[in-house]
Design an enzyme around this catalytic site. Sequence first.
Site, PDB file in Angstrom:
ATOM      1  CB  SER A   1      19.404  16.414  -5.788  1.00  0.00           C
ATOM      2  OG  SER A   1      18.767  17.203  -6.776  1.00  0.00           O
TER       3      SER A   1
ATOM      4  CE1 TYR B   1      21.879  19.685 -12.023  1.00  0.00           C
ATOM      5  CE2 TYR B   1      19.829  19.598 -10.790  1.00  0.00           C
ATOM      6  CZ  TYR B   1      20.838  18.962 -11.483  1.00  0.00           C
ATOM      7  OH  TYR B   1      20.808  17.601 -11.643  1.00  0.00           O
TER       8      TYR B   1
ATOM      9  CB  THR C   1      25.366  19.725 -10.827  1.00  0.00           C
ATOM     10  OG1 THR C   1      25.655  18.989  -9.643  1.00  0.00           O
ATOM     11  CG2 THR C   1      25.335  18.775 -12.024  1.00  0.00           C
TER      12      THR C   1
ATOM     13  CE  LYS D   1      27.140  14.787  -9.843  1.00  0.00           C
ATOM     14  NZ  LYS D   1      26.089  14.987 -10.847  1.00  0.00           N
TER      15      LYS D   1
ATOM     16  CG  HIS E   1      23.912  15.009 -15.017  1.00  0.00           C
ATOM     17  ND1 HIS E   1      24.083  16.321 -14.669  1.00  0.00           N
ATOM     18  CD2 HIS E   1      22.801  14.597 -14.358  1.00  0.00           C
ATOM     19  CE1 HIS E   1      23.111  16.689 -13.843  1.00  0.00           C
ATOM     20  NE2 HIS E   1      22.326  15.668 -13.639  1.00  0.00           N
TER      21      HIS E   1
ATOM     22  CG  ASP F   1      29.508  11.488 -11.049  1.00  0.00           C
ATOM     23  OD1 ASP F   1      28.712  11.355 -12.007  1.00  0.00           O
ATOM     24  OD2 ASP F   1      29.938  12.592 -10.678  1.00  0.00           O
ATOM     25  N   GLY F   2      29.854   7.943 -12.478  1.00  0.00           N
ATOM     26  CA  GLY F   2      29.363   7.431 -13.763  1.00  0.00           C
ATOM     27  C   GLY F   2      29.703   5.973 -13.942  1.00  0.00           C
TER      28      GLY F   2
HETATM   29  C1  LIG Z   1      17.572   9.611 -11.655  1.00  0.00           C
HETATM   30  C2  LIG Z   1      18.779  10.484 -11.564  1.00  0.00           C
HETATM   31  C3  LIG Z   1      18.650  11.779 -11.071  1.00  0.00           C
HETATM   32  C4  LIG Z   1      19.771  12.602 -10.975  1.00  0.00           C
HETATM   33  N1  LIG Z   1      19.638  13.854 -10.443  1.00  0.00           N
HETATM   34  C5  LIG Z   1      20.727  14.625 -10.247  1.00  0.00           C
HETATM   35  C6  LIG Z   1      20.616  15.866  -9.577  1.00  0.00           C
HETATM   36  O1  LIG Z   1      19.545  16.282  -9.161  1.00  0.00           O
HETATM   37  N2  LIG Z   1      21.768  16.580  -9.399  1.00  0.00           N
HETATM   38  C7  LIG Z   1      22.992  16.143  -9.842  1.00  0.00           C
HETATM   39  O2  LIG Z   1      24.012  16.817  -9.652  1.00  0.00           O
HETATM   40  N3  LIG Z   1      23.110  14.960 -10.480  1.00  0.00           N
HETATM   41  C8  LIG Z   1      22.017  14.194 -10.665  1.00  0.00           C
HETATM   42  N4  LIG Z   1      22.158  12.968 -11.257  1.00  0.00           N
HETATM   43  C9  LIG Z   1      23.493  12.500 -11.640  1.00  0.00           C
HETATM   44  C10 LIG Z   1      24.195  11.775 -10.477  1.00  0.00           C
HETATM   45  O3  LIG Z   1      24.535  12.659  -9.444  1.00  0.00           O
HETATM   46  C11 LIG Z   1      25.487  11.106 -10.950  1.00  0.00           C
HETATM   47  O4  LIG Z   1      26.275  12.031 -11.635  1.00  0.00           O
HETATM   48  C12 LIG Z   1      25.199   9.897 -11.839  1.00  0.00           C
HETATM   49  O5  LIG Z   1      24.052   9.209 -11.427  1.00  0.00           O
HETATM   50  C13 LIG Z   1      26.404   8.971 -11.813  1.00  0.00           C
HETATM   51  O6  LIG Z   1      26.198   7.901 -12.660  1.00  0.00           O
HETATM   52  P1  LIG Z   1      25.665   6.460 -12.167  1.00  0.00           P
HETATM   53  O7  LIG Z   1      24.201   6.619 -11.980  1.00  0.00           O
HETATM   54  O8  LIG Z   1      26.013   5.567 -13.290  1.00  0.00           O
HETATM   55  O9  LIG Z   1      26.371   6.149 -10.862  1.00  0.00           O
HETATM   56  C14 LIG Z   1      21.049  12.140 -11.387  1.00  0.00           C
HETATM   57  C15 LIG Z   1      21.160  10.831 -11.872  1.00  0.00           C
HETATM   58  C16 LIG Z   1      20.060  10.009 -11.945  1.00  0.00           C
HETATM   59  C17 LIG Z   1      20.232   8.604 -12.445  1.00  0.00           C
END
Ligand SMILES: Cc1cc2nc3c(=O)[nH]c(=O)nc-3n(C[C@H](O)[C@H](O)[C@H](O)COP(=O)(O)O)c2cc1C
Length: 414
Positions: free
Chosen positions: A118, A140, A166, A273, A297, A328-329
């Site tokens: 990230s 971002y 993203t 993304k 996200h 993802d998710g």
């Molecule tokens: C604490 C946290 C911080 C995150 N920070 C970012 C980030 O900085 N950039 C980004 O593209 N996605 C970020 N995400 C989203 C993740 O890349 C991803 O899309 C998401 O966690 C997938 O879902 P899951 O946690 O159920 O696997 C973040 C998610 C979490 C839980």
Amino acid sequence: MAALKLENPWKANPWFESVAVAQERARKRLPTPVYDALVAGSERGQTIAENEAAFARIGFAPHVAGHQAERSMSTSVLGCDISLPVIISPTGVQAVHPDGEVAVARAAAARGTVMGLSNFASKSVEEVTATGANTFFQMYWTGDRDVMVHRMQRAHAAGAKALIATLDWSFSMGRDWGSPEIPEKVDLKAALRMAPKVVTKVRWLKGFAKAGYIPDLTAPNLAPADGGPAPTFFGAYYEWMTTPPPSWEDVAWVCEQWKQLTAADGGKPFMLKGVARVDDARRAVGAGVDAISVSNHGGNNLDGTPATIRLLEPIADAVGGEIEVLLDGGVRRGSDVVKALALGARAVMIGRAYLWGLGANGQAGVENVLDILRGGIDSALLGMGLSSIDQLVPELLLVPDDFAVDATRNSARA
Ligand SMILES: Cc1cc2nc3c(=O)[nH]c(=O)nc-3n(C[C@H](O)[C@H](O)[C@H](O)COP(=O)(O)O)c2cc1C
């Protein structure tokens, strides 16, 4: 003769058998605000809950015999070979572990997969690529164009193998259960204020004491080109909030810039993304991207967005022949990965699953999570009588009739 003292071997064993167990360990080990920052979510928490729950609506019909002795799950994502169809999704990790993203990258490399870093990470892209992990740098839409080009140049120079943009963020942050306090800076004042939530977490504190520093909430990958100091998390967030949101022309621009500045390396790949609609997936293809992640996200964004696994098949059907489609998710087990692949994903990205592993047991915890997913994928392939993830198709799954959501059609009807 001295009585034989029977010790419970599991008591001292840091290995965990499921992502749920890792989550419980992380919850116990981390200070409450740190744990809550990982749980994240937004508004009423509908999407975060549905991401996970939707996987449970899909079933398998395994065979009793005729199984395959050899099963393969290696593949590639954006030109990087991976030993299992799971890569690390970028997360702004904050203060989970002293080694943070470096520990995650080492685990990714050790288990033969890709590290997503990230731009809000607590470790620099140079430190992370130095681990040897194949690293995709995530950006971002924040700052002006010169700033973005500088960040891309830096990631490329550090050896990032691909860029992830993203763009789905809508700043919808209020949570019905209340958000954790994140201090602007971890100085003495903040440390004293937060002390009651932190001092009971002795093992977590010991980790930072051993590393010789307190958690740092700056974003080194957003440091200015003139060599000035990196912004704090809130400084970075302010820049992001005050940047005008991107258009589809901007998506094409950022993709083109990345291709141009990496041209000497053949034009490194680019992923968008956050795609949640078929029409957006088609526009992404038009903007020149090499891959998308069907993503909401992790439910941290606009609440009410359907579970990504329900959006996947229509999107993969529409663009899967032209670009790589990831998801993802809500991925918490190997069988979830297999379901996503059967519905059209090339691979999945994980977020919370590895964050729980990192919080529970550092690098070894992340490796543990990847091993759990690998084992689960293998079990599902075995049960279905398959010898490779390449054989996964929707017909192998038991999917309810109302499962797939084509958000484009629904919103066009509205
Ligand atoms: C604490 C946290 C911080 C995150 N920070 C970012 C980030 O900085 N950039 C980004 O593209 N996605 C970020 N995400 C989203 C993740 O890349 C991803 O899309 C998401 O966690 C997938 O879902 P899951 O946690 O159920 O696997 C973040 C998610 C979490 C839980």
